[in-house]
Write a protein that holds these residues in place. Structure first.
Motif, PDB file in Angstrom:
ATOM      1  N   ARG A  19       2.741  27.002  -4.783  1.00  0.00           N
ATOM      2  CA  ARG A  19       2.193  25.946  -5.635  1.00  0.00           C
ATOM      3  C   ARG A  19       2.577  24.556  -5.161  1.00  0.00           C
ATOM      4  NH1 ARG A  19       3.496  23.931 -11.400  1.00  0.00           N
ATOM      5  NH2 ARG A  19       5.596  24.354 -10.701  1.00  0.00           N
ATOM      6  N   GLU A  20       3.831  24.373  -4.801  1.00  0.00           N
ATOM      7  CA  GLU A  20       4.287  23.047  -4.357  1.00  0.00           C
ATOM      8  C   GLU A  20       3.634  22.643  -3.038  1.00  0.00           C
ATOM      9  OE1 GLU A  20       8.504  22.435  -4.435  1.00  0.00           O
ATOM     10  OE2 GLU A  20       8.690  23.449  -6.373  1.00  0.00           O
ATOM     11  N   THR A  21       3.531  23.585  -2.120  1.00  0.00           N
ATOM     12  CA  THR A  21       2.873  23.306  -0.842  1.00  0.00           C
ATOM     13  C   THR A  21       1.403  22.988  -1.073  1.00  0.00           C
ATOM     14  OG1 THR A  21       4.414  24.758   0.320  1.00  0.00           O
ATOM     15  CG2 THR A  21       2.352  24.222   1.448  1.00  0.00           C
ATOM     16  N   ARG A  22       0.736  23.792  -1.930  1.00  0.00           N
ATOM     17  CA  ARG A  22      -0.674  23.554  -2.242  1.00  0.00           C
ATOM     18  C   ARG A  22      -0.875  22.153  -2.829  1.00  0.00           C
ATOM     19  NH1 ARG A  22      -1.635  27.851  -5.173  1.00  0.00           N
ATOM     20  NH2 ARG A  22      -1.150  26.851  -7.136  1.00  0.00           N
ATOM     21  N   HIS A  23      -0.001  21.771  -3.742  1.00  0.00           N
ATOM     22  CA  HIS A  23      -0.088  20.447  -4.353  1.00  0.00           C
ATOM     23  C   HIS A  23       0.106  19.347  -3.306  1.00  0.00           C
ATOM     24  CE1 HIS A  23       0.288  17.157  -7.133  1.00  0.00           C
ATOM     25  NE2 HIS A  23       1.454  16.861  -6.616  1.00  0.00           N
ATOM     26  N   SER A  24       1.091  19.509  -2.463  1.00  0.00           N
ATOM     27  CA  SER A  24       1.370  18.514  -1.431  1.00  0.00           C
ATOM     28  C   SER A  24       0.189  18.367  -0.468  1.00  0.00           C
ATOM     29  CB  SER A  24       2.641  18.906  -0.675  1.00  0.00           C
ATOM     30  OG  SER A  24       2.905  17.992   0.341  1.00  0.00           O
ATOM     31  N   VAL A  25      -0.353  19.485  -0.024  1.00  0.00           N
ATOM     32  CA  VAL A  25      -1.492  19.451   0.904  1.00  0.00           C
ATOM     33  C   VAL A  25      -2.712  18.858   0.209  1.00  0.00           C
ATOM     34  CG1 VAL A  25      -3.088  20.901   2.229  1.00  0.00           C
ATOM     35  CG2 VAL A  25      -0.630  21.354   2.318  1.00  0.00           C
ATOM     36  N   ALA A  26      -2.955  19.250  -1.031  1.00  0.00           N
ATOM     37  CA  ALA A  26      -4.103  18.721  -1.778  1.00  0.00           C
ATOM     38  C   ALA A  26      -4.004  17.213  -1.934  1.00  0.00           C
ATOM     39  CB  ALA A  26      -4.198  19.392  -3.150  1.00  0.00           C
ATOM     40  N   MET A  27      -2.823  16.706  -2.275  1.00  0.00           N
ATOM     41  CA  MET A  27      -2.652  15.265  -2.462  1.00  0.00           C
ATOM     42  C   MET A  27      -2.762  14.515  -1.138  1.00  0.00           C
ATOM     43  SD  MET A  27      -2.606  14.641  -5.616  1.00  0.00           S
ATOM     44  CE  MET A  27      -2.285  12.906  -5.412  1.00  0.00           C
ATOM     45  N   ASP A  28      -2.255  15.110  -0.075  1.00  0.00           N
ATOM     46  CA  ASP A  28      -2.364  14.470   1.238  1.00  0.00           C
ATOM     47  C   ASP A  28      -3.828  14.353   1.653  1.00  0.00           C
ATOM     48  OD1 ASP A  28      -1.396  13.274   3.596  1.00  0.00           O
ATOM     49  OD2 ASP A  28      -1.504  15.187   4.650  1.00  0.00           O
ATOM     50  N   PHE A  29      -4.564  15.442   1.518  1.00  0.00           N
ATOM     51  CA  PHE A  29      -5.993  15.388   1.817  1.00  0.00           C
ATOM     52  C   PHE A  29      -6.696  14.384   0.907  1.00  0.00           C
ATOM     53  CE2 PHE A  29      -6.152  19.476   4.232  1.00  0.00           C
ATOM     54  CZ  PHE A  29      -6.982  19.043   5.251  1.00  0.00           C
ATOM     55  N   ALA A  30      -6.385  14.412  -0.385  1.00  0.00           N
ATOM     56  CA  ALA A  30      -7.054  13.527  -1.342  1.00  0.00           C
ATOM     57  C   ALA A  30      -6.877  12.060  -0.970  1.00  0.00           C
ATOM     58  CB  ALA A  30      -6.531  13.784  -2.755  1.00  0.00           C
ATOM     59  N   MET A  31      -5.681  11.677  -0.595  1.00  0.00           N
ATOM     60  CA  MET A  31      -5.436  10.277  -0.258  1.00  0.00           C
ATOM     61  C   MET A  31      -6.167   9.887   1.028  1.00  0.00           C
ATOM     62  SD  MET A  31      -3.899   9.315  -2.839  1.00  0.00           S
ATOM     63  CE  MET A  31      -3.731   7.646  -2.281  1.00  0.00           C
ATOM     64  N   ARG A  32      -6.198  10.769   1.977  1.00  0.00           N
ATOM     65  CA  ARG A  32      -6.889  10.476   3.231  1.00  0.00           C
ATOM     66  C   ARG A  32      -8.405  10.457   3.045  1.00  0.00           C
ATOM     67  NH1 ARG A  32      -3.340  11.377   7.910  1.00  0.00           N
ATOM     68  NH2 ARG A  32      -1.296  11.814   7.066  1.00  0.00           N
ATOM     69  N   LEU A  33      -8.911  11.367   2.236  1.00  0.00           N
ATOM     70  CA  LEU A  33     -10.355  11.398   1.983  1.00  0.00           C
ATOM     71  C   LEU A  33     -10.798  10.187   1.157  1.00  0.00           C
ATOM     72  CD1 LEU A  33     -10.757  15.225   1.309  1.00  0.00           C
ATOM     73  CD2 LEU A  33     -11.487  13.959   3.346  1.00  0.00           C
ATOM     74  N   LYS A  34      -9.946   9.730   0.264  1.00  0.00           N
ATOM     75  CA  LYS A  34     -10.243   8.513  -0.498  1.00  0.00           C
ATOM     76  C   LYS A  34     -10.409   7.330   0.452  1.00  0.00           C
ATOM     77  CE  LYS A  34     -10.388   5.961  -4.315  1.00  0.00           C
ATOM     78  NZ  LYS A  34     -11.412   6.090  -5.335  1.00  0.00           N
ATOM     79  N   GLY A  35      -9.631   7.305   1.519  1.00  0.00           N
ATOM     80  CA  GLY A  35      -9.747   6.250   2.522  1.00  0.00           C
ATOM     81  C   GLY A  35     -11.075   6.304   3.268  1.00  0.00           C
ATOM     82  N   GLU A  36     -11.656   7.492   3.367  1.00  0.00           N
ATOM     83  CA  GLU A  36     -12.950   7.664   4.022  1.00  0.00           C
ATOM     84  C   GLU A  36     -14.117   7.304   3.117  1.00  0.00           C
ATOM     85  OE1 GLU A  36     -13.650   8.658   7.232  1.00  0.00           O
ATOM     86  OE2 GLU A  36     -11.498   8.392   7.533  1.00  0.00           O
ATOM     87  N   ASN A  37     -13.932   7.517   1.825  1.00  0.00           N
ATOM     88  CA  ASN A  37     -15.012   7.292   0.868  1.00  0.00           C
ATOM     89  C   ASN A  37     -14.430   6.688  -0.408  1.00  0.00           C
ATOM     90  OD1 ASN A  37     -17.070   7.431  -1.012  1.00  0.00           O
ATOM     91  ND2 ASN A  37     -17.585   9.563  -0.606  1.00  0.00           N
ATOM     92  N   PRO A  38     -14.637   5.408  -0.669  1.00  0.00           N
ATOM     93  CA  PRO A  38     -14.076   4.753  -1.848  1.00  0.00           C
ATOM     94  C   PRO A  38     -14.517   5.381  -3.169  1.00  0.00           C
ATOM     95  CG  PRO A  38     -15.016   3.135  -0.347  1.00  0.00           C
ATOM     96  CD  PRO A  38     -15.386   4.493   0.176  1.00  0.00           C
ATOM     97  N   ARG A  39     -15.636   6.078  -3.178  1.00  0.00           N
ATOM     98  CA  ARG A  39     -16.116   6.719  -4.406  1.00  0.00           C
ATOM     99  C   ARG A  39     -15.549   8.125  -4.589  1.00  0.00           C
ATOM    100  NH1 ARG A  39     -22.381   6.388  -4.322  1.00  0.00           N
ATOM    101  NH2 ARG A  39     -21.950   7.975  -5.865  1.00  0.00           N
ATOM    102  N   PHE A  40     -14.719   8.566  -3.657  1.00  0.00           N
ATOM    103  CA  PHE A  40     -14.114   9.897  -3.717  1.00  0.00           C
ATOM    104  C   PHE A  40     -13.267  10.016  -4.977  1.00  0.00           C
ATOM    105  CE2 PHE A  40     -10.617  12.805  -2.678  1.00  0.00           C
ATOM    106  CZ  PHE A  40     -11.323  13.919  -2.286  1.00  0.00           C
TER     107      PHE A  40
END
Length: 64
Positions: A19-40
């Motif tokens: 669970r902790e690894t999944r959360h960490s990976v999800a948040m890392d992807f989320a922050m990087r994807l937000k940088g690609e698309n401001p509407r993310f």
């Protein structure tokens, strides 16, 4: 990237057993994807990863 790509990433992340690894990976992807698309939508993506978005987690990754 399209919604189809975001969903594919979320489908892979949600298969992480720890669970902790999944959360960490999800948040890392989320922050990087937000940088690609401001509407993310971080909350929607992290939810699709079967995790949760917290204010503390988002703020820790945001630099001003």
């Amino acid at each position: 990237m399209t919604r189809k790509h975001f969903q594919m990433i979320a489908d892979v992340v949600k298969n992480i057993d720890d669970r902790e690894t999944r959360h960490s990976v999800a948040m890392d992807f989320a922050m990087r994807l937000k940088g690609e698309n401001p509407r993310f939508n971080i909350s929607r993506f992290v939810g699709a990863c079967n995790s949760y978005a917290t204010v503390e987690a988002v703020m820790a990754d945001v630099t001003f």
